[in-house]
Structures are given as C-alpha cells and as structure tokens.
Design a protein around this motif. Structure first.
Motif, PDB file in Angstrom:
ATOM      1  N   UNK A 255       0.821  -1.206   0.000  1.00 44.38           N
ATOM      2  CA  UNK A 255       0.000   0.000   0.000  1.00 44.38           C
ATOM      3  C   UNK A 255       0.861   1.264   0.000  1.00 44.38           C
ATOM      4  N   UNK A 256       1.864   1.315   0.882  1.00 45.78           N
ATOM      5  CA  UNK A 256       2.718   2.501   0.948  1.00 45.78           C
ATOM      6  C   UNK A 256       3.607   2.647  -0.288  1.00 45.78           C
ATOM      7  N   UNK A 257       4.022   1.546  -0.880  1.00 47.75           N
ATOM      8  CA  UNK A 257       4.818   1.660  -2.113  1.00 47.75           C
ATOM      9  C   UNK A 257       3.947   2.190  -3.261  1.00 47.75           C
ATOM     10  N   UNK A 258       2.680   1.803  -3.298  1.00 45.55           N
ATOM     11  CA  UNK A 258       1.767   2.313  -4.331  1.00 45.55           C
ATOM     12  C   UNK A 258       1.532   3.810  -4.132  1.00 45.55           C
ATOM     13  N   UNK A 259       1.351   4.219  -2.877  1.00 43.22           N
ATOM     14  CA  UNK A 259       1.173   5.652  -2.597  1.00 43.22           C
ATOM     15  C   UNK A 259       2.426   6.429  -2.981  1.00 43.22           C
ATOM     16  N   UNK A 260       3.606   5.871  -2.667  1.00 41.18           N
ATOM     17  CA  UNK A 260       4.868   6.550  -3.009  1.00 41.18           C
ATOM     18  C   UNK A 260       4.998   6.731  -4.519  1.00 41.18           C
ATOM     19  N   UNK A 261       4.685   5.666  -5.274  1.00 47.15           N
ATOM     20  CA  UNK A 261       4.752   5.773  -6.740  1.00 47.15           C
ATOM     21  C   UNK A 261       3.767   6.807  -7.269  1.00 47.15           C
ATOM     22  N   UNK A 262       2.552   6.821  -6.723  1.00 46.26           N
ATOM     23  CA  UNK A 262       1.543   7.781  -7.163  1.00 46.26           C
ATOM     24  C   UNK A 262       2.012   9.214  -6.904  1.00 46.26           C
TER      25      UNK A 262
END
Length: 79
Positions: A14-21
């Motif tokens: 979840x946090x890696x997806x937010x970071x990429x976004x």
C-alpha cells in the motif's frame, strides 16, 4: 503470526503504491510547469526584436510624403 505477516506485506504494498503515485504526479506537474515556462520564454523571444538585425518598413511610394529639404550628403571630406 501469519496474520501479522499478511498485514505487514499489505502495508508495504500500500505505501509503495502511494509513493509511486506521489512521485509520478509530482513529476508530471513539474514537467507541465517546465513546459509552460519554456513556451512563455519562446513567445517573449519571438516578440523581442533581435539585436543587430535591421527591420525595414515597406511603405508604397504614393503614400510617402517626401519633403525636398536639399541635397543629401552621406559623408563629407575633411581637408
């Protein structure tokens, strides 16, 4: 123990997806701002006349009002 690992893995994803976004959205916003700045600079350069270049206004002879003020001498010789 398995529940903890599953929750930990889901949080990491979840946090890696937010970071990429956040990264890609800020990167796209920066590129858009840079493109706008470059376009404004190009428009200003087009408006500004180049230094050292001669611009001649073409006016038809019938519209010119010529005054006969004497003979034009472009240079004088000194003794």
């Amino acid at each position: 123990m398995q529940e903890f690992l599953i929750v930990a893995i889901l949080l990491i994803v979840f946090f890696s997806a937010i970071r990429r976004f956040v990264f890609f959205s800020s990167y796209n916003a920066f590129n858009k701002a840079a493109d706008n700045f470059m376009n404004r600079q190009e428009m200003e350069e087009k408006k500004r006349k180049e230094e050292g270049k001669v611009y001649v206004e073409n006016i038809p002879k019938d519209k010119k009002k010529l005054k006969d003020e004497g003979e034009y001498v472009d240079f004088e010789e000194l003794p």
